[in-house]
Motif scaffolding. Structure first.
Motif, PDB file in Angstrom:
ATOM      1  N   ASP A 160      30.851  64.253  35.556  1.00  0.00           N
ATOM      2  CA  ASP A 160      31.802  63.349  36.198  1.00  0.00           C
ATOM      3  C   ASP A 160      30.998  62.354  37.016  1.00  0.00           C
ATOM      4  OD1 ASP A 160      33.671  62.112  37.971  1.00  0.00           O
ATOM      5  OD2 ASP A 160      35.067  63.739  37.562  1.00  0.00           O
ATOM      6  N   LEU A 161      31.078  61.075  36.656  1.00  0.00           N
ATOM      7  CA  LEU A 161      30.197  60.080  37.269  1.00  0.00           C
ATOM      8  C   LEU A 161      30.879  59.255  38.348  1.00  0.00           C
ATOM      9  CD1 LEU A 161      28.082  58.839  34.241  1.00  0.00           C
ATOM     10  CD2 LEU A 161      27.948  60.928  35.577  1.00  0.00           C
ATOM     11  N   ARG A 162      31.797  59.852  39.087  1.00  0.00           N
ATOM     12  CA  ARG A 162      32.458  59.121  40.164  1.00  0.00           C
ATOM     13  C   ARG A 162      31.503  58.816  41.305  1.00  0.00           C
ATOM     14  NH1 ARG A 162      37.877  59.019  39.047  1.00  0.00           N
ATOM     15  NH2 ARG A 162      38.467  60.515  37.442  1.00  0.00           N
ATOM     16  N   GLY A 163      30.377  59.498  41.350  1.00  0.00           N
ATOM     17  CA  GLY A 163      29.383  59.227  42.384  1.00  0.00           C
ATOM     18  C   GLY A 163      28.296  58.267  41.943  1.00  0.00           C
ATOM     19  N   TRP A 164      28.371  57.758  40.703  1.00  0.00           N
ATOM     20  CA  TRP A 164      27.424  56.765  40.201  1.00  0.00           C
ATOM     21  C   TRP A 164      28.011  55.377  40.461  1.00  0.00           C
ATOM     22  CZ3 TRP A 164      22.696  57.492  37.429  1.00  0.00           C
ATOM     23  CH2 TRP A 164      22.289  58.834  37.380  1.00  0.00           C
ATOM     24  N   ILE A 165      27.185  54.477  40.978  1.00  0.00           N
ATOM     25  CA  ILE A 165      27.713  53.260  41.582  1.00  0.00           C
ATOM     26  C   ILE A 165      27.506  52.005  40.734  1.00  0.00           C
ATOM     27  CG2 ILE A 165      27.725  51.865  43.675  1.00  0.00           C
ATOM     28  CD1 ILE A 165      28.604  54.866  43.966  1.00  0.00           C
ATOM     29  N   ALA A 166      28.600  51.272  40.579  1.00  0.00           N
ATOM     30  CA  ALA A 166      28.580  49.957  39.931  1.00  0.00           C
ATOM     31  C   ALA A 166      28.963  48.900  40.971  1.00  0.00           C
ATOM     32  CB  ALA A 166      29.558  49.922  38.758  1.00  0.00           C
ATOM     33  N   PRO A 167      28.541  47.649  40.789  1.00  0.00           N
ATOM     34  CA  PRO A 167      28.818  46.604  41.774  1.00  0.00           C
ATOM     35  C   PRO A 167      30.248  46.066  41.684  1.00  0.00           C
ATOM     36  CG  PRO A 167      27.553  45.696  39.963  1.00  0.00           C
ATOM     37  CD  PRO A 167      27.666  47.174  39.704  1.00  0.00           C
ATOM     38  N   LYS A 168      31.021  46.263  42.722  1.00  0.00           N
ATOM     39  CA  LYS A 168      32.435  45.851  42.736  1.00  0.00           C
ATOM     40  C   LYS A 168      32.596  44.346  42.507  1.00  0.00           C
ATOM     41  CE  LYS A 168      36.569  46.075  45.711  1.00  0.00           C
ATOM     42  NZ  LYS A 168      36.858  44.643  45.879  1.00  0.00           N
ATOM     43  N   LYS A 169      31.864  43.540  43.257  1.00  0.00           N
ATOM     44  CA  LYS A 169      32.015  42.076  43.172  1.00  0.00           C
ATOM     45  C   LYS A 169      31.697  41.573  41.766  1.00  0.00           C
ATOM     46  CE  LYS A 169      30.235  37.775  45.172  1.00  0.00           C
ATOM     47  NZ  LYS A 169      29.281  37.192  46.161  1.00  0.00           N
ATOM     48  N   TYR A 170      30.584  42.014  41.214  1.00  0.00           N
ATOM     49  CA  TYR A 170      30.176  41.557  39.885  1.00  0.00           C
ATOM     50  C   TYR A 170      31.140  42.049  38.814  1.00  0.00           C
ATOM     51  CZ  TYR A 170      27.266  40.969  35.707  1.00  0.00           C
ATOM     52  OH  TYR A 170      26.802  40.623  34.461  1.00  0.00           O
ATOM     53  N   MET A 171      31.550  43.308  38.927  1.00  0.00           N
ATOM     54  CA  MET A 171      32.475  43.870  37.938  1.00  0.00           C
ATOM     55  C   MET A 171      33.788  43.096  37.923  1.00  0.00           C
ATOM     56  SD  MET A 171      32.941  46.291  35.624  1.00  0.00           S
ATOM     57  CE  MET A 171      31.764  47.607  35.974  1.00  0.00           C
ATOM     58  N   GLU A 172      34.273  42.719  39.093  1.00  0.00           N
ATOM     59  CA  GLU A 172      35.517  41.968  39.156  1.00  0.00           C
ATOM     60  C   GLU A 172      35.354  40.541  38.618  1.00  0.00           C
ATOM     61  OE1 GLU A 172      37.718  44.227  42.914  1.00  0.00           O
ATOM     62  OE2 GLU A 172      36.572  42.388  43.289  1.00  0.00           O
ATOM     63  N   GLN A 173      34.145  40.021  38.685  1.00  0.00           N
ATOM     64  CA  GLN A 173      33.884  38.679  38.158  1.00  0.00           C
ATOM     65  C   GLN A 173      33.830  38.662  36.638  1.00  0.00           C
ATOM     66  OE1 GLN A 173      30.193  37.746  40.129  1.00  0.00           O
ATOM     67  NE2 GLN A 173      31.197  36.774  41.877  1.00  0.00           N
ATOM     68  N   VAL A 174      33.153  39.639  36.043  1.00  0.00           N
ATOM     69  CA  VAL A 174      32.923  39.603  34.593  1.00  0.00           C
ATOM     70  C   VAL A 174      33.835  40.523  33.803  1.00  0.00           C
ATOM     71  CG1 VAL A 174      30.504  38.986  34.987  1.00  0.00           C
ATOM     72  CG2 VAL A 174      31.115  41.385  34.646  1.00  0.00           C
ATOM     73  N   GLY A 175      34.460  41.503  34.464  1.00  0.00           N
ATOM     74  CA  GLY A 175      35.320  42.449  33.774  1.00  0.00           C
ATOM     75  C   GLY A 175      34.520  43.525  33.048  1.00  0.00           C
ATOM     76  N   PRO A 176      35.165  44.618  32.655  1.00  0.00           N
ATOM     77  CA  PRO A 176      34.469  45.719  31.976  1.00  0.00           C
ATOM     78  C   PRO A 176      33.733  45.293  30.711  1.00  0.00           C
ATOM     79  CG  PRO A 176      36.630  46.421  32.708  1.00  0.00           C
ATOM     80  CD  PRO A 176      36.582  44.936  32.914  1.00  0.00           C
ATOM     81  N   ASP A 177      34.331  44.416  29.911  1.00  0.00           N
ATOM     82  CA  ASP A 177      33.674  43.989  28.680  1.00  0.00           C
ATOM     83  C   ASP A 177      32.444  43.142  28.983  1.00  0.00           C
ATOM     84  OD1 ASP A 177      35.547  45.312  27.138  1.00  0.00           O
ATOM     85  OD2 ASP A 177      36.819  43.536  26.890  1.00  0.00           O
TER      86      ASP A 177
END
Length: 214
Positions: A160-177
């Motif tokens: 379960d990777l809920r503790g692995w971190i992705a960048p919120k600002k960048y993710m919201e800019q480019v989207g999951p794809d």
């Protein structure tokens, strides 16, 4: 600059992990082969569910609050320390300060809350946690519905990777794809290019916080 190259039946990495300007810049190239084709979904920690194979990539490109490392299966990583309330219902993590994602965005508690909430792994962590609270930019609090001594152990578990971190600002800019095409993380290597079925190329990230062993 050092590279890590992973051909699909080969992998390439540019460089060994370096910690900062005080160290000599990493040079050379590491190339190794894999017997599987890398899926773009493996570049996003939130997409990985119960499979160990993606960690060839995840340990290079990303980082976690706590994670298994040689000699310690509960190694403090992006979280320097944490405390547990006397009733074992509140866990508060002190985050490392001054860290930046590969694109230069600062790492904060916002990224921790965002990553925890969007992960698609096992539901047990999501169900046990009542609330995730941002105390300040470098402190985040998890409040459980009831005492659960296994919280930290499950948080560091690779299922379960809920503790692995992705960048919120960048993710919201480019989207999951868009993120899968150009992922950004906090790990020792940063994404350079990916040719599906051929190779993945990463480059040593000189801003990585963990010091390289000499």
């Amino acid at each position: 600059m050092k590279r890590l190259v992973i051909p699909m039946l080969a992998v390439s990495v540019l460089a060994a992990s370096g910690s900062a300007a005080a160290q000599a810049k990493p040079e050379g190239e590491i190339r190794y082969a894999l017997y599987v084709t890398l899926a773009p979904a493996w570049f996003d920690p939130a997409e990985v569910v119960g499979v160990l194979t993606p960690f060839w990539v995840l340990y290079a490109m990303h980082d976690a609050l706590v994670k298994p490392m040689p000699g310690n299966h509960l190694t403090p990583s992006l979280a320097e320390t944490w405390t547990v309330s006397p009733d074992q219902r509140v866990y508060e993590f002190k985050l490392r300060q001054g860290l930046k994602f590969h694109n230069g965005d600062p790492f904060t508690a916002e990224d921790v809350k965002f990553s925890f909430q969007r992960a698609k792994g096992a539901r047990i962590l999501h169900e046990k946690v009542r609330e995730v609270t941002i105390v300040d930019p470098h402190r985040v609090r998890f409040t459980l519905h009831e005492p659960w001594p296994d919280f930290i152990d499950v948080l560091r578990n690779l299922r379960d990777l809920r503790g692995w971190i992705a960048p919120k600002k960048y993710m919201e800019q480019v989207g999951p794809d868009g993120f899968k095409k150009a992922p950004v993380g906090l790990g020792p290597y940063k994404f350079v290019s990916h040719t599906p079925g051929v190779e993945l190329v990463m480059e040593a990230y000189e801003g990585y916080w963990r010091r390289r062993r000499r």
